[in-house]
Design a protein around this motif. Structure first.
Motif, mmCIF file in Angstrom:
data_model
loop_
_atom_site.group_PDB
_atom_site.id
_atom_site.type_symbol
_atom_site.label_atom_id
_atom_site.label_comp_id
_atom_site.label_asym_id
_atom_site.label_seq_id
_atom_site.Cartn_x
_atom_site.Cartn_y
_atom_site.Cartn_z
ATOM 1 N N GLU A 87 3.321 14.873 -1.182
ATOM 2 C CA GLU A 87 3.736 15.554 -2.407
ATOM 3 C C GLU A 87 5.117 15.076 -2.872
ATOM 4 O OE1 GLU A 87 3.125 19.978 -2.609
ATOM 5 O OE2 GLU A 87 1.771 18.892 -3.947
ATOM 6 N N GLU A 88 6.046 14.970 -1.927
ATOM 7 C CA GLU A 88 7.399 14.531 -2.281
ATOM 8 C C GLU A 88 7.386 13.109 -2.837
ATOM 9 O OE1 GLU A 88 10.785 16.214 0.547
ATOM 10 O OE2 GLU A 88 8.916 15.876 1.644
ATOM 11 N N LYS A 89 6.550 12.263 -2.219
ATOM 12 C CA LYS A 89 6.479 10.888 -2.707
ATOM 13 C C LYS A 89 5.823 10.858 -4.075
ATOM 14 C CE LYS A 89 6.252 9.147 1.957
ATOM 15 N NZ LYS A 89 5.255 8.965 3.017
ATOM 16 N N GLU A 90 4.829 11.711 -4.264
ATOM 17 C CA GLU A 90 4.146 11.806 -5.555
ATOM 18 C C GLU A 90 5.140 12.232 -6.642
ATOM 19 O OE1 GLU A 90 1.120 10.953 -7.621
ATOM 20 O OE2 GLU A 90 0.509 11.241 -5.540
ATOM 21 N N LEU A 91 5.954 13.231 -6.331
ATOM 22 C CA LEU A 91 6.942 13.716 -7.308
ATOM 23 C C LEU A 91 8.088 12.721 -7.490
ATOM 24 C CD1 LEU A 91 7.340 17.502 -6.431
ATOM 25 C CD2 LEU A 91 6.486 16.520 -8.571
ATOM 26 N N PHE A 92 8.512 12.103 -6.385
ATOM 27 C CA PHE A 92 9.576 11.107 -6.340
ATOM 28 C C PHE A 92 10.771 11.547 -7.175
ATOM 29 C CE2 PHE A 92 11.369 6.715 -6.739
ATOM 30 C CZ PHE A 92 11.459 6.480 -5.383
ATOM 31 N N ASP A 93 11.295 12.708 -6.802
ATOM 32 C CA ASP A 93 12.393 13.313 -7.537
ATOM 33 C C ASP A 93 13.699 12.830 -6.905
ATOM 34 O OD1 ASP A 93 13.947 14.907 -9.070
ATOM 35 O OD2 ASP A 93 13.483 16.764 -7.997
ATOM 36 N N ILE A 94 14.259 11.734 -7.417
ATOM 37 C CA ILE A 94 15.481 11.219 -6.813
ATOM 38 C C ILE A 94 16.606 11.167 -7.839
ATOM 39 C CG2 ILE A 94 14.312 9.883 -5.019
ATOM 40 C CD1 ILE A 94 14.960 7.405 -6.693
ATOM 41 N N ARG A 95 17.833 11.068 -7.306
ATOM 42 C CA ARG A 95 18.996 11.282 -8.175
ATOM 43 C C ARG A 95 19.576 9.988 -8.735
ATOM 44 N NH1 ARG A 95 22.797 15.578 -5.230
ATOM 45 N NH2 ARG A 95 23.731 15.567 -7.310
ATOM 46 N N ILE A 96 18.978 8.855 -8.414
ATOM 47 C CA ILE A 96 19.525 7.609 -8.977
ATOM 48 C C ILE A 96 18.474 6.924 -9.837
ATOM 49 C CG2 ILE A 96 21.188 7.242 -7.123
ATOM 50 C CD1 ILE A 96 19.175 5.160 -5.985
ATOM 51 N N SER A 97 18.964 6.124 -10.770
ATOM 52 C CA SER A 97 18.038 5.421 -11.659
ATOM 53 C C SER A 97 17.622 4.095 -11.028
ATOM 54 C CB SER A 97 18.720 5.154 -12.995
ATOM 55 O OG SER A 97 19.772 4.227 -12.799
ATOM 56 N N ALA A 98 16.557 3.533 -11.573
ATOM 57 C CA ALA A 98 16.089 2.230 -11.096
ATOM 58 C C ALA A 98 17.195 1.181 -11.276
ATOM 59 C CB ALA A 98 14.825 1.818 -11.834
ATOM 60 N N ALA A 99 17.977 1.318 -12.352
ATOM 61 C CA ALA A 99 19.049 0.352 -12.619
ATOM 62 C C ALA A 99 20.154 0.462 -11.553
ATOM 63 C CB ALA A 99 19.620 0.581 -14.010
ATOM 64 N N GLN A 100 20.514 1.694 -11.195
ATOM 65 C CA GLN A 100 21.530 1.888 -10.153
ATOM 66 C C GLN A 100 21.038 1.324 -8.816
ATOM 67 O OE1 GLN A 100 21.911 6.150 -10.535
ATOM 68 N NE2 GLN A 100 23.906 5.971 -11.546
ATOM 69 N N LYS A 114 0.821 -1.219 0.000
ATOM 70 C CA LYS A 114 0.000 0.000 0.000
ATOM 71 C C LYS A 114 0.847 1.258 0.000
ATOM 72 C CE LYS A 114 -4.571 -1.173 1.514
ATOM 73 N NZ LYS A 114 -5.555 -1.277 2.601
ATOM 74 N N LEU A 115 2.042 1.178 0.596
ATOM 75 C CA LEU A 115 2.916 2.345 0.606
ATOM 76 C C LEU A 115 3.500 2.613 -0.775
ATOM 77 C CD1 LEU A 115 4.831 1.870 3.965
ATOM 78 C CD2 LEU A 115 3.267 3.730 3.385
ATOM 79 N N ILE A 116 3.724 1.560 -1.538
ATOM 80 C CA ILE A 116 4.387 1.734 -2.835
ATOM 81 C C ILE A 116 3.408 2.006 -3.974
ATOM 82 C CG2 ILE A 116 5.775 0.541 -4.597
ATOM 83 C CD1 ILE A 116 7.265 -0.826 -2.329
ATOM 84 N N PHE A 117 2.290 1.288 -4.026
ATOM 85 C CA PHE A 117 1.431 1.350 -5.223
ATOM 86 C C PHE A 117 0.801 2.720 -5.435
ATOM 87 C CE2 PHE A 117 -3.244 1.556 -4.942
ATOM 88 C CZ PHE A 117 -3.371 1.814 -3.598
ATOM 89 N N ARG A 118 0.583 3.482 -4.351
ATOM 90 C CA ARG A 118 -0.233 4.684 -4.501
ATOM 91 C C ARG A 118 0.469 5.838 -5.206
ATOM 92 N NH1 ARG A 118 -3.427 6.059 -0.463
ATOM 93 N NH2 ARG A 118 -3.330 8.232 -1.035
ATOM 94 N N TYR A 119 1.789 5.764 -5.331
ATOM 95 C CA TYR A 119 2.492 6.806 -6.065
ATOM 96 C C TYR A 119 3.005 6.198 -7.363
ATOM 97 C CZ TYR A 119 2.474 8.138 -1.205
ATOM 98 O OH TYR A 119 2.080 8.384 0.080
#
Ligand SMILES: [Zn+2]
Lengths: 471, 97
Positions: free
Chosen positions: A353-366, A312-317
């Motif tokens: 909002e931050e989770k919705e934006l999920f602006d992070i500096r690494i890629s899924a592959a990293q 539930k924590l992951i799917f909603r964003y």
């Protein structure tokens, strides 16, 4: 006397198109007053509205995501009312041929709340009342809206909230609106009446307009149901009227200025041609939809085997879910990937909002590369968490932070030597384990982890210890 | 639907026009005729607006609709050039109810 709540919700959602519904003006929020305007959206005589394709596409997306039937032929109508926020003295909307009809939203209980219809229309301008004057800004005039009308299937404040929440999540997921209730890109009107259990006839209903938060929907319904019940109990009758919910006093009161005519004299807008959207196009749009949020949730739990709370924590964003799935596609394990997202990445994100934006500096592959080190037991989860924080801060990949010796792992011989040392150093604990006090083994785990900086494979160590102790 | 002199007075006030008493009388009568004419048209079409819509109406396909590309808006000065503006807003003195 107990009453049953009969409630339906009308939801207006601003579509995230670049331009307005009938002209090329930008829909960008804010801006100096009356700077996103042209003859069309200020209703100048002789100007001609031209329907934005994206609006139709987004409305069809909404319809498909809410299990609606899509009308392949549709047209726009004029809804007449006079108010300064509406420069033409009519709103271009849809009356008897809405784009979508007959859908539903399923609640957790399995109960379905019917969707009567979804139609497209234009938003009105903004009014500021001050010192006996009304100031008008038409920047919002002509911003595309969809109106989603539910059946009166909702029978409690909780159901209403769940309905609106699921609607909001789904619309965000398919990317047609940010649905920010505080900023007005999603607004709810609640229709409510009471009836005695077993009655089939509806009571007189009131409408609570423009509710701007999910929790206020719930509170407004509770307050209005109480107000109506009090009137009915005292032998009074309910007056059909438009109400406003006041969050400061948590109460509902009739709206003062009601241009409350229900006779809008709808008729087809002669300026806009009737339009069609063929089955093929509808199917193309259907194919463009992402996996819908509640299907995803079910899959996370039933197929991936994630615990409900984590799923539930992951799917909603949507972006978080994409990142998570991206990591799985790169070979990361479900459990470690999910736990690192929820435990480490989310610890830097306090707001929705931050989770919705999920602006992070690494890629899924990293991220996946790091998770796999943990999966293969080359680093333990503590090292993984620490490394992840450094990766997030710097945007650099895992190998920048993990020393070769971190990755070397502990050889079987070293581990066996350490296990013997641990037993020799803790003879009492070893005895305890031998006599069945299983928890005592933790003392020896502690010794080994300390010596290896947390890098030992704990399961291997446990097997070895038990063998050596002979428990 | 009969139009009264008061209706015409209200309309005139809304669009900022002033009429003499004779003009008001004349407009009231003319307006009445226009509305009556519209009613006649309405009654003469069986099926009402449904019928109007299907008469020779061309249908546009999804692909012919306008693509979602921003075009320049007008300047604020231009937008407000025919009205009394205030700080970039249209401004209205609050009307009597
Ligand atoms: Zn415009």
């Amino acid at each position: 006397m107990n009453y049953e709540i009969v409630c339906g919700i009308e939801t207006h959602i601003e579509l995230a198109t670049k331009t307005k519904i009938f002209c090329g003006c930008t829909t960008e929020f804010g801006g100096e007053p009356n700077t996103h305007c042209c003859p069309v959206c200020t209703g100048q005589p002789g100007s001609l509205p031209i329907l934005n394709q994206k609006v139709v596409e987004y409305a069809v997306k909404a319809g498909l995501a809410l299990n609606c039937k899509i009308n392949t032929r549709s047209h726009m109508d004029r809804k007449n009312y006079v108010y300064p926020d509406l420069p033409k003295a009519y709103q271009i909307s849809q009356y008897d041929e809405p784009l979508c009809e007959k859908g539903y939203i399923e609640l957790d209980s399995g109960k379905r709340i019917g969707i009567t219809r979804i139609h497209i229309e234009e938003d009105a301008g903004k009014l500021v009342h001050e010192n006996g004057y009304t100031y008008i800004d038409y920047n919002r005039s002509g911003v595309p809206l969809i109106e989603i009308v539910s059946e009166p299937d909702i029978s409690s404040a909780e159901e209403a909230k769940e309905y609106a929440e699921k609607l909001q999540l789904t619309m965000r997921y398919i990317g047609i609106s940010d649905c920010k209730m505080q900023e007005g890109s999603m607004r709810c009107d609640v229709n409510l009446s009471l009836r005695k259990p077993g009655d089939t006839k509806f009571g007189v209903r009131t409408e609570i307009k423009n509710i701007n938060s999910l929790s206020f929907i719930q509170k407004a319904i509770v307050a209005e149901a109480e107000r109506q019940a009090d009137i009915l109990e005292a032998g009074g009758t309910i007056v059909q009227q438009t109400m406003r919910y006041d969050e400061k006093t948590d109460s509902v009161a009739p709206m003062r200025d009601k241009e409350n005519s229900d006779d809008y004299r709808y008729f087809p807008d002669p300026d806009i041609l009737r339009f069609s959207i063929d089955e093929e196009k509808v199917e193309e749009i259907r194919a463009s939809l992402p996996e819908l949020p509640f299907d995803k949730l079910k899959r996370y739990m039933n197929v991936l085997g994630l615990p409900e709370a984590t799923a539930k924590l992951i799917f909603r964003y949507r972006k978080v879910a994409e990142f998570f799935q991206g990591a799985l596609a790169e070979g990361a394990s479900v459990k470690n990937a999910a736990n690192l997202i929820v435990g480490a990445i989310f610890s830097n994100m306090d707001t929705e909002e931050e989770k919705e934006l999920f602006d992070i500096r690494i890629s899924a592959a990293q991220f996946a590369a790091l998770v796999k080190l943990a999966d293969e037991k080359k680093i333990n989860i503590g090292v993984a968490q620490g490394t992840l924080q450094k990766m997030l801060e710097s945007g650099k990949p895992a190998e920048e932070f993990i020393k070769p010796e971190d990755l070397a792992g502990i050889s079987d011989e070293t581990l066996e030597r350490l296990c013997r040392e641990a037993i020799d150093a803790n003879p009492r604990a070893a005895d305890d384990v031998r006599s069945g006090k299983d928890k005592a083994i933790n003392v020896m785990f502690g010794y080994i982890m300390k010596k290896t900086g947390g890098k030992a494979d704990i399961r291997k160590a446990e097997a070895l210890l038990r063998k050596l102790i002979g428990s | 639907m009969a139009i009264s002199k008061t209706d015409i007075e209200k309309l005139a006030w809304l669009v900022r026009l002033s009429f003499s008493d004779e003009e008001l009388e004349r407009f009231t009568a003319e307006f009445d005729e226009i509305i009556a004419f519209a009613d006649t048209i309405n009654q003469s079409i069986e099926g009402g607006t449904e019928q109007i819509r299907s008469v020779g109406a061309r249908m546009v396909s999804f692909d012919e609709l306008r693509s979602d590309e921003v075009a320049p808006s007008l300047s604020n000065e231009k937008i407000l050039s025919n009205v009394e503006g205030y700080n970039g807003f249209f401004s209205l003195e609050r009307s009597r109810k």
